[in-house]
Scaffold this active site. Sequence first.
Site, PDB file in Angstrom:
ATOM      1  N   LYS A 123       0.817  -1.219   0.000  1.00 30.80           N
ATOM      2  CA  LYS A 123       0.000   0.000   0.000  1.00 30.80           C
ATOM      3  C   LYS A 123       0.848   1.264   0.000  1.00 30.80           C
ATOM      4  CE  LYS A 123      -4.427  -1.658   1.311  1.00 30.80           C
ATOM      5  NZ  LYS A 123      -5.666  -1.533   2.006  1.00 30.80           N
ATOM      6  N   LYS A 208      -5.388  -9.498  -6.357  1.00 31.45           N
ATOM      7  CA  LYS A 208      -6.663  -9.813  -5.713  1.00 31.45           C
ATOM      8  C   LYS A 208      -7.747  -8.810  -6.086  1.00 31.45           C
ATOM      9  CE  LYS A 208      -6.586  -7.445  -1.333  1.00 31.45           C
ATOM     10  NZ  LYS A 208      -7.302  -7.327  -0.111  1.00 31.45           N
ATOM     11  N   LYS A 211     -11.340  -3.254  -3.641  1.00 32.03           N
ATOM     12  CA  LYS A 211     -12.216  -2.080  -3.747  1.00 32.03           C
ATOM     13  C   LYS A 211     -11.513  -0.938  -4.450  1.00 32.03           C
ATOM     14  CE  LYS A 211     -13.645  -2.567   0.967  1.00 32.03           C
ATOM     15  NZ  LYS A 211     -12.339  -2.553   1.622  1.00 32.03           N
TER      16      LYS A 211
HETATM   17  N1  AQP Z   1     -10.130 -10.569  -3.108  1.00 33.27           N
HETATM   18  C1  AQP Z   1     -10.475 -11.034  -1.925  1.00 33.27           C
HETATM   19  N2  AQP Z   1     -10.730 -12.356  -1.754  1.00 33.27           N
HETATM   20  C2  AQP Z   1     -11.100 -12.846  -0.546  1.00 33.27           C
HETATM   21  N3  AQP Z   1     -11.238 -12.061   0.560  1.00 33.27           N
HETATM   22  C3  AQP Z   1     -11.003 -10.748   0.433  1.00 33.27           C
HETATM   23  N4  AQP Z   1     -11.052  -9.717   1.302  1.00 33.27           N
HETATM   24  C4  AQP Z   1     -10.719  -8.573   0.663  1.00 33.27           C
HETATM   25  N5  AQP Z   1     -10.437  -8.815  -0.620  1.00 33.27           N
HETATM   26  C5  AQP Z   1     -10.609 -10.154  -0.803  1.00 33.27           C
HETATM   27  C6  AQP Z   1     -11.432  -9.845   2.695  1.00 33.27           C
HETATM   28  O1  AQP Z   1     -12.449  -8.898   2.946  1.00 33.27           O
HETATM   29  C7  AQP Z   1     -12.295  -8.402   4.266  1.00 33.27           C
HETATM   30  C8  AQP Z   1     -12.300  -6.907   4.274  1.00 33.27           C
HETATM   31  O2  AQP Z   1     -11.162  -6.383   3.666  1.00 33.27           O
HETATM   32  P1  AQP Z   1     -10.814  -4.858   3.944  1.00 33.27           P
HETATM   33  O3  AQP Z   1     -11.887  -4.022   3.432  1.00 33.27           O
HETATM   34  O4  AQP Z   1     -10.511  -4.616   5.346  1.00 33.27           O
HETATM   35  O5  AQP Z   1      -9.508  -4.572   3.226  1.00 33.27           O
HETATM   36  P2  AQP Z   1      -8.786  -5.203   2.085  1.00 33.27           P
HETATM   37  O6  AQP Z   1      -8.412  -6.596   2.359  1.00 33.27           O
HETATM   38  O7  AQP Z   1      -7.663  -4.307   1.835  1.00 33.27           O
HETATM   39  O8  AQP Z   1      -9.906  -5.200   0.947  1.00 33.27           O
HETATM   40  P3  AQP Z   1      -9.860  -4.545  -0.418  1.00 33.27           P
HETATM   41  O9  AQP Z   1     -11.160  -4.787  -1.063  1.00 33.27           O
HETATM   42  O10 AQP Z   1      -8.657  -4.955  -1.170  1.00 33.27           O
HETATM   43  O11 AQP Z   1      -9.828  -3.014  -0.085  1.00 33.27           O
HETATM   44  P4  AQP Z   1      -8.801  -1.916  -0.426  1.00 33.27           P
HETATM   45  O12 AQP Z   1      -8.800  -1.873  -1.918  1.00 33.27           O
HETATM   46  O13 AQP Z   1      -9.387  -0.712   0.206  1.00 33.27           O
HETATM   47  O14 AQP Z   1      -7.490  -2.313   0.139  1.00 33.27           O
HETATM   48  C9  AQP Z   1     -11.020  -9.009   4.836  1.00 33.27           C
HETATM   49  O15 AQP Z   1     -11.379 -10.122   5.617  1.00 33.27           O
HETATM   50  C10 AQP Z   1     -10.289  -9.458   3.618  1.00 33.27           C
HETATM   51  O16 AQP Z   1      -9.474 -10.582   3.880  1.00 33.27           O
END
Ligand code: AQP
Length: 345
Positions: A123, A208, A211
């Site tokens: 990040k 992965k 968002k």
């Molecule tokens: N691609 C994924 N596959 C499976 N699980 C996922 N999680 C996120 N992406 C995937 C799980 O969703 C929960 C919430 O995640 P988060 O919002 O705290 O942050 P993150 O993991 O950083 O999710 P994003 O969507 O990738 O958000 P951004 O883009 O903001 O960083 C967690 O349990 C995560 O494991």
Amino acid sequence: MSDTPTDYKGPQRVLSGMQPTGRLHLGNYLGALKNWVALQEDPTRECFYFIVDMHAITMPHDPATLPDTVRSAAAAYIAAGVDPEKSTIFAQSAVPAHAELAWIFNCVARLGWLERMTQFKDKAGKDKERASVGLFTYPVLQAADILVYKATEVPVGEDQKQHLELCRDIAARFNRDYGKGEAIFPITEPVIQGPGARIMSLRDGTSKMSKSDVSDNSRINLEDDADMIARKIKKAKTDPEPLPATVEELEGRAEASNLVGIYAALTNQTKAEVLGEFGGQGFGAFKPALADVAVEYLAPISDEYRRLISDKAEIDRILAKGAERARAVAQPVVAETKKIVGFWG
Ligand code: AQP
């Protein structure tokens, strides 16, 4: 840490959260939310599901839209099946105990532990000198989020594995340094399971689903309608080969493996079972079948999301009630911890 006490005897508590950094997507659902809903059905477990707005400001954010993004995440939780009567749903910033415990844990965690965190490296990007200190200590706040409820289980996607190991290290170190032979905090178990634990981008099977990906076509949002879901699956990147008959043959075919994994997670099957049905067929046949399954699965969630999000007052009421319940559990844990470390107040 051989002399670490591990005899924690508190209640079974489940905690997990998501960042309000955009719209929740299929990866969030299959990796985490689906398991949250299953866990809340067990009456022996108390479940706490929160929206992680304090983590959201570790990266540049828009203060004007953050409250609505929190409401949107809460609506998505409920639309996906989290029941506010069975689970406590709240915003992290409404419970000051998280930040208080995080400070104490900042003094328990070691710099070297944090320097190994790969999510910070991803990040922060190339210019890590310009990253916020909050982004660096993010996993410490995450440990406080979990342990302020003495949560014993945390259902998450695979990407959170390293952060949960750090949480376990912090709990073990605290117990060893301050516990006088007693386990003050549980050594929390991650619940990472099923083919949905790591859902990849529809545009690139090696990164992965996220968002914050600039391409909306990379993900299926929980609020996408049927046409949008079908269109995104049709456009999903694939390769020219038909689907193989065995899981081993998916090796090296990241996009194919991801789509098979999504189908498996949505239909509660293994990848092998999906290949048993579709092995030998091309994506021309598989993609429409996947789109049908995804639409059927997600349509009720997106309909319910749209209904809920139109009633902000109701969401605010649920979040206020949840915050009150969460504070009642978290405050005594912080008070106990402050006393243990010798604080004045
Ligand atoms: N691609 C994924 N596959 C499976 N699980 C996922 N999680 C996120 N992406 C995937 C799980 O969703 C929960 C919430 O995640 P988060 O919002 O705290 O942050 P993150 O993991 O950083 O999710 P994003 O969507 O990738 O958000 P951004 O883009 O903001 O960083 C967690 O349990 C995560 O494991």
